[in-house]
Design a protein around this motif. Structure first.
Motif, PDB file in Angstrom:
ATOM      1  N   LEU A 179     -19.573   4.847  30.310  1.00  0.00           N
ATOM      2  CA  LEU A 179     -17.752   4.208  30.272  1.00  0.00           C
ATOM      3  C   LEU A 179     -17.272   3.636  30.920  1.00  0.00           C
ATOM      4  CD1 LEU A 179     -17.904   5.977  27.123  1.00  0.00           C
ATOM      5  CD2 LEU A 179     -18.786   4.353  26.881  1.00  0.00           C
ATOM      6  N   ALA A 180     -16.613   1.550  31.124  1.00  0.00           N
ATOM      7  CA  ALA A 180     -16.495   1.562  32.083  1.00  0.00           C
ATOM      8  C   ALA A 180     -14.855   1.654  31.521  1.00  0.00           C
ATOM      9  CB  ALA A 180     -16.934  -0.116  31.792  1.00  0.00           C
ATOM     10  N   ARG A 181     -14.554   1.943  32.629  1.00  0.00           N
ATOM     11  CA  ARG A 181     -12.255   1.896  32.542  1.00  0.00           C
ATOM     12  C   ARG A 181     -12.020   1.433  33.873  1.00  0.00           C
ATOM     13  NH1 ARG A 181     -13.995   3.867  28.394  1.00  0.00           N
ATOM     14  NH2 ARG A 181     -13.351   5.730  27.249  1.00  0.00           N
ATOM     15  N   TRP A 182     -10.792   0.911  33.427  1.00  0.00           N
ATOM     16  CA  TRP A 182      -9.956  -0.090  34.389  1.00  0.00           C
ATOM     17  C   TRP A 182      -9.285   0.850  35.205  1.00  0.00           C
ATOM     18  CZ3 TRP A 182      -7.505  -5.247  33.980  1.00  0.00           C
ATOM     19  CH2 TRP A 182      -7.213  -5.911  34.808  1.00  0.00           C
ATOM     20  N   ASP A 183      -9.475   1.339  36.235  1.00  0.00           N
ATOM     21  CA  ASP A 183      -8.345   2.581  37.195  1.00  0.00           C
ATOM     22  C   ASP A 183      -7.223   1.010  37.435  1.00  0.00           C
ATOM     23  OD1 ASP A 183      -7.048   3.934  37.952  1.00  0.00           O
ATOM     24  OD2 ASP A 183      -8.452   5.236  39.529  1.00  0.00           O
ATOM     25  N   HIS A 184      -6.356   0.689  36.940  1.00  0.00           N
ATOM     26  CA  HIS A 184      -5.678  -0.165  37.005  1.00  0.00           C
ATOM     27  C   HIS A 184      -3.857   0.454  37.550  1.00  0.00           C
ATOM     28  CE1 HIS A 184      -2.560  -3.048  37.236  1.00  0.00           C
ATOM     29  NE2 HIS A 184      -3.210  -3.909  37.168  1.00  0.00           N
ATOM     30  N   PRO A 185      -3.786   0.167  39.473  1.00  0.00           N
ATOM     31  CA  PRO A 185      -2.393   0.860  40.449  1.00  0.00           C
ATOM     32  C   PRO A 185      -1.198   1.308  39.800  1.00  0.00           C
ATOM     33  CG  PRO A 185      -2.874  -1.802  41.010  1.00  0.00           C
ATOM     34  CD  PRO A 185      -3.991  -0.943  40.157  1.00  0.00           C
ATOM     35  N   VAL A 186      -1.108  -0.303  38.681  1.00  0.00           N
ATOM     36  CA  VAL A 186       0.233  -0.370  37.648  1.00  0.00           C
ATOM     37  C   VAL A 186       0.000  -0.192  36.858  1.00  0.00           C
ATOM     38  CG1 VAL A 186       2.469  -1.861  37.219  1.00  0.00           C
ATOM     39  CG2 VAL A 186       1.170  -2.129  39.075  1.00  0.00           C
ATOM     40  N   LEU A 187      -1.030   0.302  35.217  1.00  0.00           N
ATOM     41  CA  LEU A 187      -0.976  -0.534  34.208  1.00  0.00           C
ATOM     42  C   LEU A 187      -1.693   1.349  33.866  1.00  0.00           C
ATOM     43  CD1 LEU A 187      -2.151  -3.757  32.369  1.00  0.00           C
ATOM     44  CD2 LEU A 187       0.674  -2.677  33.291  1.00  0.00           C
ATOM     45  N   GLY A 188      -2.449   1.804  35.316  1.00  0.00           N
ATOM     46  CA  GLY A 188      -2.784   3.181  34.747  1.00  0.00           C
ATOM     47  C   GLY A 188      -4.596   2.942  34.288  1.00  0.00           C
ATOM     48  N   VAL A 189      -5.579   4.199  33.701  1.00  0.00           N
ATOM     49  CA  VAL A 189      -6.817   3.320  33.372  1.00  0.00           C
ATOM     50  C   VAL A 189      -6.722   2.707  31.931  1.00  0.00           C
ATOM     51  CG1 VAL A 189      -8.704   4.839  32.568  1.00  0.00           C
ATOM     52  CG2 VAL A 189      -7.379   5.883  34.111  1.00  0.00           C
ATOM     53  N   LEU A 190      -7.059   1.571  32.541  1.00  0.00           N
ATOM     54  CA  LEU A 190      -6.817   0.750  30.940  1.00  0.00           C
ATOM     55  C   LEU A 190      -8.822   1.229  30.032  1.00  0.00           C
ATOM     56  CD1 LEU A 190      -5.410  -2.409  32.188  1.00  0.00           C
ATOM     57  CD2 LEU A 190      -4.219  -0.651  30.636  1.00  0.00           C
ATOM     58  N   MET A 191      -9.047   0.850  28.540  1.00  0.00           N
ATOM     59  CA  MET A 191      -9.477   0.474  28.279  1.00  0.00           C
ATOM     60  C   MET A 191     -10.370  -0.335  27.728  1.00  0.00           C
ATOM     61  SD  MET A 191      -9.663   4.055  26.991  1.00  0.00           S
ATOM     62  CE  MET A 191     -10.696   4.657  25.770  1.00  0.00           C
ATOM     63  N   PRO A 192     -11.711  -0.116  27.953  1.00  0.00           N
ATOM     64  CA  PRO A 192     -12.982  -1.576  27.569  1.00  0.00           C
ATOM     65  C   PRO A 192     -11.915  -2.367  26.547  1.00  0.00           C
ATOM     66  CG  PRO A 192     -13.912   0.248  27.329  1.00  0.00           C
ATOM     67  CD  PRO A 192     -12.326   0.772  27.136  1.00  0.00           C
ATOM     68  N   ALA A 193     -11.140  -2.466  25.848  1.00  0.00           N
ATOM     69  CA  ALA A 193     -10.414  -2.969  24.398  1.00  0.00           C
ATOM     70  C   ALA A 193      -9.028  -4.139  25.090  1.00  0.00           C
ATOM     71  CB  ALA A 193     -10.069  -2.740  23.246  1.00  0.00           C
TER      72      ALA A 193
END
Length: 401
Positions: A179-193
């Motif tokens: 499952l794809a997750r976005w490990d954003h340096p400011v917003l944290g781990v973001l979900m696909p939605a």
């Protein structure tokens, strides 16, 4: 708090109205309004304004509950609805499915007679739901922009998370979904939605898939060198199948990491396979010829399930979690067993999605199901956590949620 709620009781039986009012007052709910039929309830709402929750009898003379709630939805006169009726279980379920198509939040069905404990639970759930929406609205401005997504792709911020699949009887892991997750340096781990709609809109799915797939294959190859053959499944959008270069790119990555194609499965949403396409069919056949698996995902939610099973070279069915969450209804248990029988007849494996409790797991085993996936067993996790989890699985130390 329940005290702050505005609640309308629509019930044509005087005794039931009185009981409902007393129960609400016992919970310190002070803004309680009553009506005995749909017409008078609509008139009252148009005078009072919108309420939080309507406790609605469905069987009434004149305007029935369905017509009343349709008017309420059209005029935005309530947020949530609790059903209150004596209908048969299958008919109550159909009513809930119909109302779910509206903007009203169906909080639950009390049946009759009402229980104070159930009443309180449903109202508290509404408060949590309402407060959750307020919180999400307040953070909506922090959602990522297209420029942020492009930067995230350039900087390889998108990471694979792994949710294990398992044998329902002996709890042995049999693979995992990526499952794809976005490990954003400011917003944290973001979900696909938070990012997939924009990625799809701007045709960035191939870039996202390339990052997630290569990281996943590298992880599999790393485990394979240590003697652990982990079967992983990756999600593909139907639009990606239109590219005649897809199968070739997948083959190149597998070759580069010396990973057997038999350890890879691709999941395709049934609802995305709308039209027949030569390119789509060619890609699917080439993937199967390479040794990859193909799973039809969320099976049972589309309009042409059987046709798709016949037309496309799938070898796995993932049964949508909707069937498991409603297993108490005989029609859903029948759908599960019939789908399992069909999968066996077609020489396919079937994985049940959405296993969230041990009771569900035991019921599925009784129905003959063997493979499952869900939060009861394990939540999605990053690769380091996945390695630790696999080590614990080997030693029998896994703790289920």
């Amino acid at each position: 708090m329940i005290r702050s709620l505005r609640v309308l009781i629509l019930q044509n039986h005087p005794m039931h109205r009185m009981i409902a009012v007393e129960q609400l007052r016992a919970m310190d709910c002070t803004q309680v309004y009553v009506a005995r039929d749909g017409a008078s309830a609509l008139a009252l709402l148009r005078t009072l304004g919108a309420v939080d929750v309507i406790i609605c009898d469905m069987n009434m003379e004149g305007m029935d509950g369905l017509e009343f709630l349709r008017h309420v939805d059209e005029s935005h006169l309530a947020c949530g609805v609790i059903l209150f009726n004596l209908m048969a279980a299958d008919l109550r379920w159909s009513v809930q499915q119909l109302l779910a198509l509206s903007g009203l939040k169906i909080l639950g069905d009390l049946g009759q007679p009402m229980k104070l404990q159930s009443f309180a639970i449903l109202l508290r759930q509404y408060i949590e739901l309402r407060d959750g929406y307020i919180a999400s609205d307040s953070t909506a401005t922090n959602l990522p922009s297209l420029e942020m997504i492009q930067e995230g792709l350039c900087e390889n911020m998108f990471k694979p998370f792994y949710q294990p699949k398992f044998n329902l009887s002996n709890f042995v892991p049999c693979g995992a979904e990526v499952l794809a997750r976005w490990d954003h340096p400011v917003l944290g781990v973001l979900m696909p939605a938070d990012f997939l709609p924009l990625i799809a809109k701007y045709d960035l799915l191939d870039e996202l898939f390339a990052q997630i797939f290569e990281q996943g294959v590298a992880f599999q190859a790393h485990l394979l060198l240590r003697g652990y053959r982990l079967q992983l499944s990756y999600n593909l959008d139907a639009q990606q199948l239109l590219s005649l270069e897809l199968a070739g790119r997948i083959k190149d990555i597998l070759y580069r990491y010396a990973l057997p194609a038999t350890l890879v499965t691709f999941e395709l949403l049934e609802t995305g396979l709308i039209g027949d396409s030569r390119a789509s069919m060619e890609n699917m056949i080439r993937l199967r010829m390479m040794g990859c698996g193909l799973a039809i995902d969320d099976f049972g939610t589309g309009y042409s399930s059987l046709q798709r099973l016949c037309d496309f070279p799938f070898n796995q069915i993932k049964l949508d979690m909707h069937f498991i969450s409603n297993m108490d209804l005989p029609v859903y248990r029948a759908a599960i067993t019939s789908t399992l029988a069909m999968a066996k007849a077609l020489n396919m494996t079937m994985i049940v999605e959405g296993v969230e409790s041990d009771m569900q797991r035991r019921q599925l085993v009784q129905l003959g199901c063997t493979l499952g996936q869900g939060y009861w067993y394990a939540k999605p996790m990053a690769h380091l956590a996945m390695i630790q989890w696999l080590n614990e699985a080997d030693t029998g130390c896994i703790k289920h949620f």
